[in-house]
Motif scaffolding. Structure first.
Motif, mmCIF file in Angstrom:
data_model
loop_
_atom_site.group_PDB
_atom_site.id
_atom_site.type_symbol
_atom_site.label_atom_id
_atom_site.label_comp_id
_atom_site.label_asym_id
_atom_site.label_seq_id
_atom_site.Cartn_x
_atom_site.Cartn_y
_atom_site.Cartn_z
ATOM 1 N N THR A 80 0.831 -1.209 0.000
ATOM 2 C CA THR A 80 0.000 0.000 0.000
ATOM 3 C C THR A 80 0.861 1.254 0.000
ATOM 4 O OG1 THR A 80 -1.791 -1.158 1.138
ATOM 5 C CG2 THR A 80 -1.823 1.233 1.224
ATOM 6 N N LYS A 81 1.934 1.238 0.757
ATOM 7 C CA LYS A 81 2.843 2.391 0.756
ATOM 8 C C LYS A 81 3.393 2.645 -0.647
ATOM 9 C CE LYS A 81 4.205 1.922 5.603
ATOM 10 N NZ LYS A 81 5.304 1.596 6.564
ATOM 11 N N LEU A 82 3.825 1.580 -1.322
ATOM 12 C CA LEU A 82 4.333 1.724 -2.691
ATOM 13 C C LEU A 82 3.254 2.248 -3.622
ATOM 14 C CD1 LEU A 82 6.414 -1.546 -3.316
ATOM 15 C CD2 LEU A 82 7.268 0.737 -2.828
ATOM 16 N N ILE A 96 10.881 -10.918 -1.553
ATOM 17 C CA ILE A 96 12.079 -11.470 -0.910
ATOM 18 C C ILE A 96 11.935 -11.449 0.608
ATOM 19 C CG2 ILE A 96 14.555 -11.032 -0.508
ATOM 20 C CD1 ILE A 96 14.659 -10.046 -3.458
ATOM 21 N N ASN A 97 11.301 -10.407 1.147
ATOM 22 C CA ASN A 97 11.167 -10.244 2.601
ATOM 23 C C ASN A 97 9.980 -11.003 3.193
ATOM 24 O OD1 ASN A 97 13.395 -8.529 2.599
ATOM 25 N ND2 ASN A 97 12.148 -6.693 2.324
ATOM 26 N N ASN A 98 9.143 -11.609 2.343
ATOM 27 C CA ASN A 98 7.941 -12.311 2.832
ATOM 28 C C ASN A 98 7.821 -13.672 2.144
ATOM 29 O OD1 ASN A 98 6.255 -10.171 4.544
ATOM 30 N ND2 ASN A 98 7.126 -9.096 2.778
ATOM 31 N N LYS A 99 8.825 -14.507 2.336
ATOM 32 C CA LYS A 99 8.929 -15.772 1.588
ATOM 33 C C LYS A 99 7.764 -16.728 1.871
ATOM 34 C CE LYS A 99 13.154 -16.715 2.963
ATOM 35 N NZ LYS A 99 13.543 -15.478 3.651
ATOM 36 N N HIS A 100 7.203 -16.679 3.093
ATOM 37 C CA HIS A 100 6.134 -17.622 3.429
ATOM 38 C C HIS A 100 4.808 -17.275 2.755
ATOM 39 C CE1 HIS A 100 5.722 -14.338 6.289
ATOM 40 N NE2 HIS A 100 4.478 -14.715 6.516
ATOM 41 N N TRP A 101 4.742 -16.132 2.075
ATOM 42 C CA TRP A 101 3.509 -15.724 1.411
ATOM 43 C C TRP A 101 3.425 -16.216 -0.032
ATOM 44 C CZ3 TRP A 101 -0.967 -13.428 2.981
ATOM 45 C CH2 TRP A 101 -0.991 -12.894 4.271
ATOM 46 N N ALA A 115 3.711 -8.296 -12.289
ATOM 47 C CA ALA A 115 5.055 -8.074 -12.830
ATOM 48 C C ALA A 115 5.991 -9.198 -12.409
ATOM 49 C CB ALA A 115 5.600 -6.722 -12.364
ATOM 50 N N GLN A 116 5.898 -9.626 -11.155
ATOM 51 C CA GLN A 116 6.779 -10.685 -10.673
ATOM 52 C C GLN A 116 6.447 -12.023 -11.334
ATOM 53 O OE1 GLN A 116 5.139 -8.505 -8.287
ATOM 54 N NE2 GLN A 116 6.938 -7.219 -8.596
ATOM 55 N N MET A 117 5.157 -12.286 -11.569
ATOM 56 C CA MET A 117 4.776 -13.525 -12.251
ATOM 57 C C MET A 117 5.322 -13.545 -13.678
ATOM 58 S SD MET A 117 1.050 -15.022 -13.336
ATOM 59 C CE MET A 117 0.627 -15.845 -11.809
ATOM 60 N N ILE A 118 5.178 -12.426 -14.390
ATOM 61 C CA ILE A 118 5.670 -12.373 -15.764
ATOM 62 C C ILE A 118 7.186 -12.530 -15.790
ATOM 63 C CG2 ILE A 118 5.813 -10.949 -17.845
ATOM 64 C CD1 ILE A 118 3.174 -9.605 -16.732
ATOM 65 N N MET A 158 8.094 0.877 -8.953
ATOM 66 C CA MET A 158 7.297 0.219 -7.927
ATOM 67 C C MET A 158 7.403 -1.298 -8.050
ATOM 68 S SD MET A 158 3.346 0.852 -6.865
ATOM 69 C CE MET A 158 2.733 0.683 -8.526
ATOM 70 N N GLY A 159 7.437 -1.798 -9.283
ATOM 71 C CA GLY A 159 7.575 -3.229 -9.488
ATOM 72 C C GLY A 159 8.901 -3.749 -8.979
ATOM 73 N N ILE A 160 9.951 -2.940 -9.146
ATOM 74 C CA ILE A 160 11.271 -3.326 -8.630
ATOM 75 C C ILE A 160 11.229 -3.394 -7.106
ATOM 76 C CG2 ILE A 160 13.689 -2.616 -8.470
ATOM 77 C CD1 ILE A 160 13.246 -1.200 -11.235
ATOM 78 N N ASN A 161 10.609 -2.397 -6.487
ATOM 79 C CA ASN A 161 10.485 -2.395 -5.026
ATOM 80 C C ASN A 161 9.594 -3.534 -4.534
ATOM 81 O OD1 ASN A 161 12.103 -0.109 -4.733
ATOM 82 N ND2 ASN A 161 10.383 1.290 -4.977
ATOM 83 N N ALA A 162 8.569 -3.865 -5.329
ATOM 84 C CA ALA A 162 7.676 -4.960 -4.942
ATOM 85 C C ALA A 162 8.419 -6.288 -4.890
ATOM 86 C CB ALA A 162 6.506 -5.054 -5.914
ATOM 87 N N LEU A 163 9.448 -6.435 -5.726
ATOM 88 C CA LEU A 163 10.253 -7.653 -5.694
ATOM 89 C C LEU A 163 10.925 -7.812 -4.332
ATOM 90 C CD1 LEU A 163 11.116 -10.057 -7.408
ATOM 91 C CD2 LEU A 163 13.087 -8.724 -8.165
#
Length: 451
Positions: free
Chosen positions: A92-94, A283-288, A247-250, A274-279
């Motif tokens: 949401t912040k992004l 990385i920080n939420n691997k269990h999701w 973006a990450q799926m593609i 934003m897509g770069i930051n979303a990556l």
């Protein structure tokens, strides 16, 4: 108890549902309207209740149509708490900062070019106003009850769709209300399948794809075919994408294709800061999600990550064939418009649509065959090829939505269908009544019900 449908009723954007019970007001989502002008104009209207009287916002996920009105809510006096998961807070912040920057930039362009007729344009909210939302966030753990009041509690549980997205079960006045948020797919490439609710007196179910089934096709194979066909023609592939999860799926699918030697050795570009930051959020939420840290690291090496606008211009005027992933997903703003200004008139260009396109958005118009499109107050002839890969959608289809209801151990008193357009809403209503015998209601915008 009263329920009022302030947004997301009869439309797929602007999601806002207000609960009033014993002097407590709870807002489920606080989304921005997108698409046709009459909907966008609603963003400038105040809520039907004072923002200062809302005690809590429960946020299902971080897409703009569910969180994008939060800066206006805070500006109008909201002083309460916003509950959400850790990834949703980060997303949401992004989203809000990116939205505010785009609005400020579009207003600047309008002023410089005097692209307005009567009222001087202004942004719906600024970066500074977006930042004032963040102190209100309260991060929760999923599957654990959160006491909101002495007799009101909420539980968040996984909805798939994007990282951090949840459905929400609210218990109050001896009733259980379940808000689906946006439901992901049971077979999503990146995310775990949605958790099904076990109980619910009143269900509030999204209906984005309530009238259709996703095709049983190989999205990866389709990507391979379109990229290779465009490469042979010497053209560029542009993929307008939602910066979070799509973006990450593609990226992941393109990385797999490249590793398998199925697509050419050309530049693959991510032009969405934003897509770069979303990556990083992945990385920080691997269990999701299903990606390993190694997957995230290795697939990133394949892409040129563009964040500076000057790099965007250089990429646009690089005439070699390439694949560009750029926001926004509905072609409503962002860097993808800059690419389309240059490439939409070239017949060797392929634009691949990979997500839902709301009524009135450029993406919808282009998919429906528009021959001319307006970008930054200038009209462009459309010669590029626009195609859709439905298999990459983040929304569950009709089958997924029906399946989400299948674990209920009780018969709900009513199922409210929201977050859909008229045809989708009515088709899903019929299917639910036929399959389960549940009483379904399609509420109108602004309608209120006593439960």
């Amino acid at each position: 108890m009263k329920i009022k449908f302030i947004g997301g009723a009869g439309t797929v954007t602007g999601s806002k549902t207000l609960i009033e019970s014993n002097g407590i007001r709870i807002l489920i989502d606080c989304g921005q309207f997108q698409g046709i002008k009459p909907l966008r104009e609603l963003n400038w209207e105040p809520l039907p209740v004072l923002a200062s009287t809302i005690d809590f916002v429960l946020l299902t996920h971080g897409h703009l149509d569910h969180c994008g009105w939060l800066p206006r809510l805070v500006k109008q006096g909201f002083k309460g708490k916003i509950y959400c998961t850790s990834p949703t807070a980060a997303v949401t912040k992004l989203i809000l900062l990116d939205s505010a920057k785009i609005q400020e930039e579009e207003v600047r362009i309008a002023h410089e070019g005097k692209f307005y007729q009567q009222e001087v344009p202004e942004p719906l909210y600024t970066v500074e106003q977006a930042q004032k939302v963040f102190p209100h966030f309260r991060v929760i753990k999923i599957n654990e009850p959160i006491p909101l009041d002495a007799e009101i509690s909420a539980v968040f549980f996984n909805a798939g769709h994007i990282i951090g997205a949840c459905s929400i079960e609210v218990t109050l006045e001896n009733k259980t209300l379940v808000f689906s948020g946006d439901i992901g797919r049971d077979n999503d490439v990146l995310l775990n399948p949605p958790t099904k609710p076990k109980k619910g007196d009143y269900i509030f179910l999204e209906s984005t794809y309530g009238d259709r089934l996703h095709p049983n096709t190989d999205a990866k194979l389709e990507l391979e075919m379109y990229i290779n066909n465009t490469f042979v023609k010497g053209g560029t592939v542009i993929i307008p994408s939602f910066a979070v999860e799509r973006a990450q799926m593609i990226m992941y699918l393109l990385w797999q294709l490249k590793e398998e030697g199925r697509i050419p050795n050309i530049p693959y570009i991510i032009d969405t800061p934003m897509g770069i930051n979303a990556l990083e959020i992945f990385i920080n939420n691997k269990h999701w999600h299903k990606l390993s840290l190694e997957d995230c690291t290795e697939m990133s090496k394949m892409f040129t990550l563009v964040s500076d606008y000057q790099e965007t211009i250089e990429t646009i005027f690089d005439q070699q064939p390439k694949v560009v992933i750029a926001a926004s997903g509905m072609v409503t703003g962002g860097r993808v418009l800059t690419y389309l200004e240059h490439y939409i008139g070239l017949p060797e260009t392929t634009v691949i649509i990979v997500g839902y396109q709301a009524e009135g958005t450029r993406g919808r118009k282009l998919l429906e065959g528009a021959k001319e499109i307006k970008i930054h107050s200038k009209y462009y002839q459309v010669f590029a090829k626009f195609i859709e890969i439905e298999g990459l959608s983040a929304h569950g289809d009709q089958k997924d939505l029906l399946n989400w209801l299948s674990a209920l151990e009780n018969k709900p008193k009513k199922v409210f269908l929201v977050h859909g357009e008229k045809v989708q809403l009515d088709e899903l209503r019929i299917k639910i009544q036929e399959k389960y015998g549940f009483d379904c209601k399609v509420p109108l915008m602004g309608q209120e019900f006593e439960l």
